[in-house]
Design an enzyme around this catalytic site. Structure first.
Site, short mmCIF file in Angstrom:
data_model
loop_
_atom_site.label_atom_id
_atom_site.label_comp_id
_atom_site.label_asym_id
_atom_site.label_seq_id
_atom_site.Cartn_x
_atom_site.Cartn_y
_atom_site.Cartn_z
N GLY A 14 0.37 -1.46 0.15
CA GLY A 14 0.31 -0.51 0.30
C GLY A 14 0.73 1.15 0.04
N ALA A 34 8.24 9.78 -12.09
CA ALA A 34 7.75 8.18 -11.73
C ALA A 34 9.14 7.68 -12.80
CB ALA A 34 6.99 7.04 -13.60
N HIS A 50 -1.79 2.13 -12.03
CA HIS A 50 -0.88 3.79 -11.47
C HIS A 50 -1.42 5.07 -11.36
CE1 HIS A 50 2.05 2.35 -7.96
NE2 HIS A 50 1.52 1.20 -8.56
N ARG A 54 -4.38 7.93 -10.65
CA ARG A 54 -4.19 9.64 -10.21
C ARG A 54 -4.93 10.08 -11.14
NH1 ARG A 54 0.95 7.38 -10.49
NH2 ARG A 54 1.31 8.42 -12.70
#
Length: 180
Positions: A14, A34, A50, A54
């Site tokens: 998490g 990233a 991912h 976002r």
């Protein structure tokens, strides 16, 4: 003066979700750096998930090595992740069948980290605890585990707050109340 947070833990603990929530509590326009190098279809799918999680409020930067070249002054910056960042330094400099000089690679990553956090910004670093398992029989993997462990120690020593994620639960293991 910059503030540093480190979010660490095992795979699927998490970390990224917690770090994203933390960034959004501190800014309505955070920056996401990233560090991943997409190497196969499964990893590309992971990256896409991912990104979908976002929203449009994020400023996304893809940077494999030289994070400090970006002006992040005054921003809340999530770096995901230190492990892949170290991978880019370690495996971007070796030839096939060659074992890298871990101390040289560690010096390079530390120097880039120091340049990055010299900026007046809030940084959230996501990293992995890969050394918590057994010792690999592969010499290259052992060297990378050493590199990652030493870099995690370096980041944690400089961090104002360090959070260990355990099964989706954040456990604060370091907090400097004077800087937060």
């Amino acid at each position: 003066m910059s503030k540093l947070f480190m979010i660490t833990g095992g795979q699927r603990s998490g970390k990224s979700t917690y770090a994203e929530e933390l960034a959004l509590r501190m800014s309505d326009r955070p920056v996401y750096i990233a560090t991943a190098r997409v190497c196969d279809e499964e990893f590309a799918d992971r990256v896409a998930r991912h990104q979908a999680r976002r929203g449009p409020q994020w400023t996304n930067i893809e940077e494999e090595k030289y994070l400090s070249q970006h002006d992040l002054t005054g921003r809340v910056v999530l770096v995901d992740c230190v492990t892949l960042w170290c991978t880019n330094f370690m495996f971007g400099t070796i030839k096939e069948d060659e074992l890298p000089d871990v101390s040289q690679v560690l010096s390079e990553v530390k120097a880039e980290f120091d340049r990055l956090v010299a900026q007046d910004a809030t940084f959230i670093f996501v990293t992995n605890e890969i050394g918590s398992g057994g010792v690999s029989t592969n010499a290259l993997q052992r060297r990378f585990t050493d590199l990652q462990g030493w870099m995690n120690q370096y980041v944690a020593a400089r961090a104002d707050t360090v959070v260990l994620m355990v099964s989706g639960i954040p456990v604060t293991i370091k907090e400097d109340h004077e800087k937060i």
